[in-house]
Design an enzyme around this catalytic site. Sequence first.
Site, short mmCIF file in Angstrom:
data_model
loop_
_atom_site.label_atom_id
_atom_site.label_comp_id
_atom_site.label_asym_id
_atom_site.label_seq_id
_atom_site.Cartn_x
_atom_site.Cartn_y
_atom_site.Cartn_z
N LYS A 98 27.75 -0.28 22.56
CA LYS A 98 28.66 -1.43 22.63
C LYS A 98 28.87 -1.90 24.07
CE LYS A 98 31.65 1.26 20.76
NZ LYS A 98 32.86 1.88 20.17
N THR A 100 43.16 -4.56 23.41
CA THR A 100 41.94 -4.00 22.84
C THR A 100 42.14 -2.54 22.42
OG1 THR A 100 41.20 -3.46 25.07
CG2 THR A 100 40.38 -5.53 24.13
N GLY A 102 42.19 0.36 20.21
CA GLY A 102 41.68 0.66 18.86
C GLY A 102 40.52 -0.20 18.39
N THR A 103 39.92 -0.98 19.30
CA THR A 103 38.79 -1.83 18.87
C THR A 103 37.61 -0.99 18.39
OG1 THR A 103 38.06 -1.95 21.16
CG2 THR A 103 39.32 -3.82 20.33
N GLY A 104 37.35 0.11 19.10
CA GLY A 104 36.21 0.97 18.73
C GLY A 104 36.44 1.63 17.37
N CYS A 105 37.68 2.07 17.11
CA CYS A 105 38.02 2.68 15.81
C CYS A 105 37.84 1.66 14.70
CB CYS A 105 39.46 3.19 15.80
SG CYS A 105 39.85 4.33 17.12
#
Length: 268
Positions: A176, A207, A209-212
Amino acid sequence: MDSIPCALTIAGTDPSGGAGIQADLKTFQELTVYGMSVITSVVAQNTTGVQNVHHLPVTMINEQLNSVISDMPVHSIKTGMIANKDMMQVIAEHLSKSVVNYVMDPVMVATSGDPLISEDARSFLKQQLLPLATVVTPNIPEAQYITGQSIDNTSDLQEAAFEIVKSFGARAALVKGGHLQGKAVDYLYDGNKLYTFEAERFQTKNTHGTGCTYSAAITAHLSKGLPLYEAVKQAKQYVTAAIQYSFSLGAGNGPTNHWAVRKERVEQ
Ligand SMILES: Nc1ncnc2c1ncn2[C@@H]1O[C@H](COP(=O)(O)OP(=O)(O)OP(=O)(O)O)[C@@H](O)[C@H]1O
Ligand SMILES: Cc1ncc(CO)c(N)n1
């Protein structure tokens, strides 16, 4: 009624509701997937950072896994924060017996910069868990740790995606570019083909928690039987809208907005 897709997340908690188990379950629910969770660590955190962590005993993680797996249908699994090697060992034993898609979000550090897993867990993750993954979803610092190479531009991102599949044994890698400048570009390499997912970058600090959210959306779509490319494509749309309409809640990095995604879907 047809049987509902069922997804399991194995991760730490976020009482402020933006990341971890809470983000995963919200995402599963929005995408009409039945969500289940095994908690690894209880984390006292919010939009400003991590205040404290309590790790559950490994036996308790094992028992939660047994409770779910012995009784419920599980169509896909995601892992997030797994703080230490002992926890990883128990989880790896379950995953190695499983035949369903496994999405690994190699969580190492929170958005705030606070470390979430130990040094020995990092190396166990790289050597033992990574080869079990259907797809691994590192951000730039995580991909740098896995490959040992620095990532400064999009061509480094592509190289990292190749390397993680070829040299570290994940079936696919989605690297990412959220931490670069310019368009928000991610690359998926599945061992055959390299795919590009590009979205507008929104100027926001919210941003958390965007990856979760992204990896949970991929897991949800895989549990519905979508092929990997399609699952990532739809998950990218989900996380992009969730960032576009993210909430300015709390004093730090606010959380993603799952309702905005729903509103957009309904209006389409
Ligand atoms: N400001 C932004 N605007 C649009 N998309 C973004 C933005 N920041 C990140 N993204 C996208 O969000 C997704 C999540 O990527 P990111 O690199 O932020 O994950 P992460 O660092 O693992 O998240 P976390 O903060 O939860 O640890 C990727 O698709 C990335 O391209
Ligand atoms: C529990 C947990 N998992 C992952 C992240 C990464 O955003 C976080 N902040 N907290």
